[in-house]
Scaffold this motif. Structure first.
Motif, mmCIF file in Angstrom:
data_model
loop_
_atom_site.group_PDB
_atom_site.id
_atom_site.type_symbol
_atom_site.label_atom_id
_atom_site.label_comp_id
_atom_site.label_asym_id
_atom_site.label_seq_id
_atom_site.Cartn_x
_atom_site.Cartn_y
_atom_site.Cartn_z
ATOM 1 N N ALA A 1 0.588 -1.299 -0.114
ATOM 2 C CA ALA A 1 -0.059 0.068 0.018
ATOM 3 C C ALA A 1 0.994 1.194 -0.128
ATOM 4 N N PHE A 2 1.826 1.061 0.628
ATOM 5 C CA PHE A 2 3.004 2.424 1.071
ATOM 6 C C PHE A 2 3.769 2.722 -0.441
ATOM 7 N N ALA A 3 3.688 1.718 -1.135
ATOM 8 C CA ALA A 3 4.566 1.869 -2.276
ATOM 9 C C ALA A 3 3.679 2.160 -3.268
ATOM 10 N N LYS A 4 2.304 2.282 -3.238
ATOM 11 C CA LYS A 4 1.401 2.693 -4.443
ATOM 12 C C LYS A 4 0.793 4.037 -3.794
ATOM 13 N N LYS A 5 0.722 4.454 -2.836
ATOM 14 C CA LYS A 5 0.048 5.710 -2.394
ATOM 15 C C LYS A 5 1.036 6.476 -1.460
ATOM 16 N N PRO A 6 0.668 7.606 -1.279
ATOM 17 C CA PRO A 6 1.374 8.397 -0.192
ATOM 18 C C PRO A 6 0.860 8.046 1.084
ATOM 19 N N TYR A 7 1.585 8.331 1.947
ATOM 20 C CA TYR A 7 1.380 8.011 3.352
ATOM 21 C C TYR A 7 0.105 8.298 3.892
ATOM 22 N N ASP A 8 -0.438 9.388 3.827
ATOM 23 C CA ASP A 8 -1.363 9.939 4.292
ATOM 24 C C ASP A 8 -2.716 9.325 3.662
ATOM 25 N N GLU A 9 -2.640 8.632 2.258
ATOM 26 C CA GLU A 9 -3.817 8.234 1.766
ATOM 27 C C GLU A 9 -4.027 6.775 2.045
ATOM 28 N N VAL A 10 -3.056 5.914 2.842
ATOM 29 C CA VAL A 10 -3.009 4.579 3.052
ATOM 30 C C VAL A 10 -3.989 4.363 4.491
ATOM 31 N N SER A 11 -5.100 3.646 4.247
ATOM 32 C CA SER A 11 -6.042 3.491 5.275
ATOM 33 C C SER A 11 -6.082 2.373 5.950
ATOM 34 N N ILE A 12 -6.064 2.270 7.261
ATOM 35 C CA ILE A 12 -6.038 1.189 8.211
ATOM 36 C C ILE A 12 -7.379 0.516 8.031
ATOM 37 N N ASP A 13 -8.399 1.141 7.950
ATOM 38 C CA ASP A 13 -9.557 0.454 7.445
ATOM 39 C C ASP A 13 -9.528 -0.325 6.525
ATOM 40 N N ASP A 14 -9.061 0.294 5.261
ATOM 41 C CA ASP A 14 -9.087 -0.638 4.176
ATOM 42 C C ASP A 14 -8.212 -1.932 4.107
#
Length: 217
Positions: free
Chosen positions: A32-45
């Protein structure tokens, strides 16, 4: 009489032990962090994707930052392991070429994860700095563990020179990832040549000639 409706089959739940579950969540986080910026990664997801509750996710990683740091540590271990796999008894230039080759291979596979590691994508955090420093220290230690490195370590300037070269390797690798029009072999040769140029400043041209004797087998 109407036939009784069949009950839907229960979905089989695969139970993982703690280590397996943690490894699974860590791998998901790294992806997830490889694909998205840190702030856009959701623990819910991530929890939904893993089919576990958010509370259980936090049992393994209390915060999103903990997950991120764990991913960086895993990345750093992979880089260090790659370099330590290069035989130490190779001639100096051959070993340098093999080590840079292995490093660039790892960088290419990691992609955004490598950039995140080196740039500390979530800002100033002592834990991020510790992870990055561990990678740099590991590369330097591996160099000085070689026969040539042991000879050079007695010279005070040698560690300064190698740490400076490591900084160049990091910067060049990030630029190469951003612009794949630059030939990989060209980057490798540049970095190897620069290593020996740096060593010239430590041992002089005469000392370098002895090191360069390792070019020919």
């Amino acid at each position: 009489m109407s036939k009784a409706k069949k009950k839907p089959a229960k979905r089989k739940v695969i139970r993982l032990d703690n280590e397996q579950r943690r490894a699974e969540l860590l791998a998901m986080g790294q992806a997830a962090f490889a694909k998205k910026p840190y702030d856009e990664v959701s623990i819910d997801d991530l929890a939904a994707k893993a089919k576990i509750s958010k509370g259980l996710f936090y049992y393994y990683f209390p915060t999103k930052r903990d997950l991120y740091i764990a991913g960086l540590r895993e990345t750093s271990r992979g880089l260090t392991k790659t370099l330590t796999s290069v035989p130490r008894d190779l001639p100096p230039r051959d070993r340098a070429t093999a080590a840079v080759d292995a490093y660039l291979d790892s960088v290419a596979k990691l992609g955004p994860a490598f950039i995140a590691l080196m740039r500390g994508a979530i800002g100033s955090d002592p834990r991020v700095s510790e992870v990055v420093e561990a990678v740099r220290r590991g590369i330097a230690d591996e160099f000085f563990a070689s026969p040539v490195g042991r000879l050079l370590e007695s010279k005070p300037l040698s560690r300064v020179a190698i740490r400076g070269w490591i900084g160049m390797v990091e910067a060049a690798s990030i630029e190469w990832l951003a612009d794949r029009n630059v030939a990989r072999d060209g980057v490798r040769e540049l970095l190897v040549d620069q290593l020996f140029s740096v060593l010239t400043g430590v041992v002089g041209s005469g000392g370098l000639a002895k090191l360069e004797a390792g070019r020919k087998r």
